[in-house]
Motif scaffolding. Structure first.
Motif, PDB file in Angstrom:
ATOM      1  N   HIS A   1       0.829  -1.204   0.000  1.00 49.87           N
ATOM      2  CA  HIS A   1       0.000   0.000   0.000  1.00 49.87           C
ATOM      3  C   HIS A   1       0.865   1.255   0.000  1.00 49.87           C
TER       4      HIS A   1
ATOM      5  N   GLY B   1      -6.459   2.814  -3.084  1.00 49.67           N
ATOM      6  CA  GLY B   1      -7.228   1.683  -2.585  1.00 49.67           C
ATOM      7  C   GLY B   1      -7.895   0.869  -3.660  1.00 49.67           C
TER       8      GLY B   1
ATOM      9  N   THR C   1     -11.341  -6.882  11.548  1.00 52.47           N
ATOM     10  CA  THR C   1     -10.676  -5.575  11.443  1.00 52.47           C
ATOM     11  C   THR C   1     -10.323  -5.231  10.006  1.00 52.47           C
TER      12      THR C   1
ATOM     13  N   GLU D   1     -12.963  -2.961   8.299  1.00 54.15           N
ATOM     14  CA  GLU D   1     -12.776  -1.530   8.582  1.00 54.15           C
ATOM     15  C   GLU D   1     -11.581  -0.962   7.832  1.00 54.15           C
ATOM     16  N   LEU D   2     -10.510  -1.775   7.726  1.00 55.49           N
ATOM     17  CA  LEU D   2      -9.327  -1.325   6.992  1.00 55.49           C
ATOM     18  C   LEU D   2      -9.673  -1.086   5.521  1.00 55.49           C
TER      19      LEU D   2
ATOM     20  N   LYS E   1     -12.610  -0.265   4.306  1.00 51.75           N
ATOM     21  CA  LYS E   1     -13.402   0.973   4.213  1.00 51.75           C
ATOM     22  C   LYS E   1     -12.501   2.203   4.339  1.00 51.75           C
ATOM     23  N   LYS E   2     -11.578   2.143   5.276  1.00 47.20           N
ATOM     24  CA  LYS E   2     -10.696   3.288   5.534  1.00 47.20           C
ATOM     25  C   LYS E   2      -9.868   3.644   4.298  1.00 47.20           C
ATOM     26  N   HIS E   3      -9.380   2.625   3.603  1.00 43.47           N
ATOM     27  CA  HIS E   3      -8.482   2.879   2.473  1.00 43.47           C
ATOM     28  C   HIS E   3      -9.191   2.816   1.123  1.00 43.47           C
TER      29      HIS E   3
ATOM     30  N   CYS F   1     -14.794  -5.647  -0.868  1.00 45.01           N
ATOM     31  CA  CYS F   1     -14.523  -6.433   0.335  1.00 45.01           C
ATOM     32  C   CYS F   1     -15.498  -7.613   0.329  1.00 45.01           C
TER      33      CYS F   1
END
Length: 667
Positions: free
Chosen positions: A259, A265, A277, A280-281, A283-285, A290
């Motif tokens: 990354h 992303g 987790t 969430e990672l 979504k964040k990036h 997913c």
């Protein structure tokens, strides 16, 4: 309505129309056998008899109760026995249909040949009858955890239906969209169950021109990472971040590295469990997608779930054909009439009983069509069965020697390629069977049979867990090495050093630990092997880069294993670290104590920082090797540690010394 069933009179002392004449009433149904119906037509007397003398009937039942005869108890027993008779009849019907289906479909059904020996054959027959008598097949498919240890097995059976419920069209549509975005390569970042099935599929099918080339990266070795990086064009690469828990240290470290190189992303997709987790990672990036898998599927049972099917679609593998074969195996495993109608059940009972009788080294002989199958099945069998001092050791890719090279701890399982028969392997298997070694044979008609094999071995391994009286879905000892690694990395962050074991000797290109009395590498190896023989096994654990495109590496590994076999008579396994920690590592620690280990480490040509971590990939790999070394030695396992200052020269030196330890037997 009340239904009176089977109202023929069995007792010859009674009237042949007794249960018709006495059970006549409004709103009732009577299923009458033809002979009884004919008798009633001839001399029966119809009347509204059902409600006659009700008070007298109550008095008789009350007297019976006082005498200790309970109508309720009798009725309950009759219901239980009656349901069992109907269930057995249904099983026979389903089994007959499955048998007929197998004959019609032919290529999609397991065909097995066996030579088990009398005592083990009888044990398998006894276990087969146990499964029939106690309806274990139905209980298993109803997620009844009491089939095993009654702990949490019911939470891990989602794989039973994963092939039948797979939404293949969605995965293939997504793969087409990805290709339309000018991606040429996919790099799968994952460990264990997240990586092994995709790697087997890639090695088996490759990729057609309109699909992505797959690079499986399940190593923390910096040289391995750099090699993959040199093979791809970063702007045209899709990274598949694959981890069930979302917290796998290797996978997240690899993600952080790539990354940092490709911060967009849209170059990443995730495969994980819901609410992990990694969700969430992603979504964040801003990941491209997913994919959330069924959480009731353990990693090593996930080949036919999103963890295997999404990468399969990306590389253009024949997903429909794979799933078709898997569903055929699934349907055959859902019913039971005989072991012939449920080959996956038979296979599990056979390998389980063989292990109970000391034949716990399950040695695979695999044909060309599915030549890499051992990579995947090794984790499934070892991690599922190797615990509480028991286990089945899967031996994959070991050179096949003459019968006299083996002892009474072996069983040989051949996956024979029907399209390209290996005459030499067939002759070797026949010789092994003639020498008294149990041999099993499953036929493989095409590479698409991988789908059938994935399901069949998942089911068989779960059944073998029943034989061994263990939970085949947990991994109680995997965490030991992980905890040691975390502790060592925390120490590195604090002290900038790892507590490497003392070096006992330096010999040429290698440094040796764990041999305080030795003056040479040869003496160290002889001391390590002293007193060993079957049923011991030797585990070679190489914390070195995996170079799949270097055939000379495979040849060297084969020579090393053959030399160790000849020197000791023991079965051998070979695993790259840290990959094997998510595979045979469970059996190494939780399985039988008759195991000795050769750990090989090396000096990296280069190293790589891990973004936002105080250590490098090289340090991470060293900590993993050291953490596993500590976990094994703390358990009293026999471990020899060899460090190659020059990897190529050191491995060649080690192999040559092993080959000199004992004159080779005829092969």
């Amino acid at each position: 309505r009340l239904l009176w069933a089977s109202t023929g009179t069995k007792n010859k002392d009674y009237s042949d129309v007794l249960y018709v004449e006495e059970l006549i009433g409004p709103n009732t149904v009577n299923t009458v056998p033809p002979a009884t119906l004919d008798a009633f037509r001839d001399h029966g007397k119809p009347r509204d008899s059902l409600e006659e003398n009700v008070e007298e009937a109550r008095r008789v039942l009350a007297e019976l109760e006082k005498s200790g005869i309970s109508l309720d108890a009798i009725t309950a027993d009759l219901v239980k026995d009656g349901v069992k008779l109907f269930a057995d009849a249904a099983d026979k019907l389903y089994g007959a249909v499955a048998h007929k289906r197998a004959a019609v479909l032919g290529h999609g059904i397991d065909r097995q040949e066996l030579a088990l020996g009398d005592s083990i054959g009888k044990a398998v027959e006894k276990s087969t009858e146990d499964w029939r008598a106690s309806a274990k097949i139905r209980r298993l498919w109803h997620h009844d955890k009491s089939v095993w240890t009654g702990t949490d097995e019911d939470k891990w059976l989602g794989w039973l239906n994963s092939a039948a419920t797979a939404d293949v069209t969605d995965y293939e549509d997504y793969a087409r969209k990805v290709k339309g975005q000018n991606f040429t390569d996919a790099v799968l970042l994952g460990m264990g169950g997240s990586s092994l099935a995709p790697e087997v599929l890639w090695r088996t099918f490759g990729a057609p021109e309109d699909a992505l080339a797959l690079h499986v990266l399940d190593s923390t070795d910096p040289d391995a990472i750099l090699e993959v990086q040199s093979q791809i064009d970063l702007p045209h690469t899709l990274f598949v971040v694959s981890t069930k828990s979302g917290g796998t240290i290797e996978t997240l470290s690899l993600f952080a590295h790539f990354h940092a190189l490709v911060p967009d992303g849209q170059h990443f997709i995730a495969i994980t469990d819901p609410a992990s987790t990694l969700v969430e990672l992603a979504k964040k990036h801003g990941f491209r997608a997913c994919f959330e898998n069924d959480p009731n599927i353990g990693g090593r049972y996930s080949a036919l779930s999103l963890f295997g099917l999404v990468p399969a679609a990306l590389i253009g593998a024949p997903v429909h054909a794979l799933l078709e074969r898997a569903v055929i195996a699934e349907q055959a495993a859902a019913h039971f009439d005989s072991s012939a109608s449920n080959p996956s059940l038979w296979l599990g009972l056979a390998i389980g009983e063989l292990a109970r009788h000391g034949r716990d080294k399950l040695t695979f002989v695999v044909g060309d069509a599915v030549s890499s199958f051992g990579l995947w099945v090794e984790q499934l069998v070892a991690e599922s069965t190797g615990k509480h001092g028991r286990g089945i050791l899967p031996v994959a890719d070991e050179p096949l020697l003459a019968p006299e090279a083996y002892d009474s701890d072996r069983v040989f399982l051949q996956l024979r390629d029907e399209e390209q028969r290996d005459a030499q392997a067939d002759e070797r298997l026949a010789a092994l069977a003639a020498a008294g070694h149990p041999t099993l044979r499953l036929t493989v008609n095409a590479a698409e049979d991988l789908g059938r094999l994935f399901f069949s071995f998942e089911f068989a391994t779960a059944v073998a867990g029943w034989v061994l009286e263990i939970n085949p879905f947990d991994q109680p000892n995997v965490q030991e090495s992980k905890d040691n690694t975390i502790r060592l990395l925390e120490g590195w962050e604090r002290d900038h050093r790892l507590p490497e074991p003392a070096i006992d000797l330096i010999d040429g290109s290698v440094r040796v630990a764990g041999a305080p009395e030795a003056a040479s590498l040869e003496q160290a190896l002889l001391g390590w092997l002293e007193g060993l023989g079957p049923p011991w096994y030797l585990g070679v654990m190489a914390y070195l880069p995996m170079r799949t495109d270097h055939p000379e590496d495979a040849e060297l590994i084969a020579r090393l294993r053959a030399g160790l076999m000849r020197a000791s008579g023991c079965a051998t396994t070979f695993g790259f670290g840290p990959r094997f920690l998510h595979s045979t590592g469970q059996l190494h620690k939780g399985g039988p104590e008759t195991a000795a280990f050769l750990q090989i480490t090396g000096v990296h040509e280069g190293d790589l920082d891990i973004p936002e971590r105080p250590y490098t990939f090289g340090i991470l790999q060293q900590a993993q090797a050291l953490g596993d070394y500590q976990a094994l030695t703390e358990r009293g396992r026999r471990v020899l540690r060899v460090r190659c200052e020059d990897v190529a020269r050191g491995l060649e030196q080690l192999t040559q010394v092993v080959e000199r330890l004992l004159l080779p037997v005829s092969s």
